[in-house]
Scaffold this active site. Structure first.
Site, PDB file in Angstrom:
ATOM      1  CE  LYS A 157      41.391  36.477  39.700  1.00  0.00           C
ATOM      2  NZ  LYS A 157      41.625  37.724  40.462  1.00  0.00           N
ATOM      3  CD  GLU A 211      39.140  39.118  42.349  1.00  0.00           C
ATOM      4  OE1 GLU A 211      39.055  38.599  41.206  1.00  0.00           O
ATOM      5  OE2 GLU A 211      40.222  39.258  42.944  1.00  0.00           O
ATOM      6  CD  GLU A 217      43.014  41.072  38.897  1.00  0.00           C
ATOM      7  OE1 GLU A 217      42.189  40.159  39.014  1.00  0.00           O
ATOM      8  OE2 GLU A 217      43.854  41.351  39.783  1.00  0.00           O
ATOM      9  CG  ASN A 230      44.607  45.054  40.826  1.00  0.00           C
ATOM     10  OD1 ASN A 230      44.249  46.213  40.988  1.00  0.00           O
ATOM     11  ND2 ASN A 230      44.872  44.574  39.625  1.00  0.00           N
ATOM     12  CB  CYS A 237      45.009  38.297  40.037  1.00  0.00           C
ATOM     13  SG  CYS A 237      45.388  38.894  41.707  1.00  0.00           S
ATOM     14  CG  ASN A 292      39.069  40.090  37.033  1.00  0.00           C
ATOM     15  OD1 ASN A 292      39.684  40.669  36.150  1.00  0.00           O
ATOM     16  ND2 ASN A 292      39.496  40.059  38.287  1.00  0.00           N
TER      17      ASN A 292
END
Length: 310
Positions: A120, A139, A43, A190, A165, A103
């Site tokens: 994501k 995020e 990621e 991550n 993730c 993302n």
């Protein structure tokens, strides 16, 4: 098929895109040398994990987002993939032509063509500034919730799904893709060693990571390839433990470091089919009429009324 997971050590703020892509190219070549046909990268592979820093959106977009893919900095990775005949999965921060921020991850075939994209969905963290925290997890500030759903694409007769993730911790992620006959699910992550939101013991960050990958591979009869970006990024530590998990729930390959490291396995797609035929035969055993709450409720609520036993 020959599957490789390319774990990355730290990418620091001072590292250029060109230097990072050079590392990716080196790992792609190593994977090809081990007869891999597909490589999973992490990621946000092209930059440091920038959501840990408070900044305005304009600065984040200028420094960390990709306005096109491939672009001049990333083109050497695509060129090498085409030269070697190896496909790959790559996570990065995407800025759309309309200015939207996601993302994202892409699926690239062995001719270096982008054949799939995922954005994501399960965004962790927060959007407000937490000045007392040791770092931020922004995020929800820098990315929108993904709008493409959980897709499955066919590449070289293998059905591949993608996630990113925190998605890996949610059972619905895998079930939606396994209901589309996914055989392999790939993801990058991550994951900070420290959870800023509650006092979670550090060792659980890796333990729960292992549990969800093993259980999800087994319960959905899929192979899983998971690639970390890990180590100390400018002093901020993230877990490693990149791995390849079989439909049996067994870990068949695992990274042993927190540096750039390639792990590989020859994965038998027939093993997944055996589990789909004999253990998790969805068509034969599922009863979706009893699972309605999964899509009707977001949070937990009161028990539903049930019939009294005679």
């Amino acid at each position: 098929m020959g599957l490789a997971v390319a774990q990355m050590g730290a990418v620091n703020l001072a590292d250029s895109r060109q230097a990072v892509v050079k590392r990716l190219v080196e790992m792609l070549r190593e994977a090809a040398g081990r007869k891999a046909e597909f490589v999973v990268f992490p990621e946000l592979a092209l930059t440091t994990f920038f959501p840990r820093y408070w900044m305005d959106d304009a600065e984040a977009v200028e420094r960390f987002f990709e306005k096109s893919m491939p672009n001049a900095d990333v083109q050497p990775l695509f060129d090498t993939a085409r030269e070697l005949g190896v496909g790959f999965y790559l996570g990065y921060a995407e800025l759309t032509p309309e200015g939207r921020q996601f993302n994202s991850a892409i699926l690239v075939d062995r001719n270096a063509r982008i054949i799939g994209k995922y954005r994501k969905i399960h965004l962790p963290g927060h959007s407000d500034h937490k000045p007392d925290a040791p770092f931020q997890h922004l995020e929800k500030k820098f990315f929108e919730v993904g709008d493409l759903g959980f897709g499955v694409w066919e590449m070289d007769r293998t059905r591949i799904g993608m996630c990113l993730c925190n998605d890996r911790r949610w059972p619905e992620t895998y079930r939606v893709m396994s209901l589309q006959s996914a055989e392999l699910i790939v993801l990058g992550y991550n994951t900070p060693s420290l959870n800023i939101h509650w006092d979670e013991p550090a060792h659980l960050r890796t333990t729960t990571h292992e549990i969800v990958l093993q259980a999800s591979a087994y319960q959905n009869a899929v192979w899983i390839g998971a690639a970390a970006k890990c180590g100390h990024e400018d002093g901020h530590h993230m877990i490693g433990s990149s791995m390849i998990v079989a439909p049996s729930g067994e870990i068949v390959a695992r990274a042993s470091s927190e540096e750039d490291e390639v792990i590989t396995a020859r994965i038998d797609l027939g093993l997944g089919q055996a589990f789909r035929d004999h253990v998790f035969n969805f068509a034969k055993h599922r009863s979706p009429q009893h699972y309605r709450l999964i899509v009707e409720r977001t949070g937990a609520g009161d028990p539903l009324p049930t019939a009294r036993p005679d």
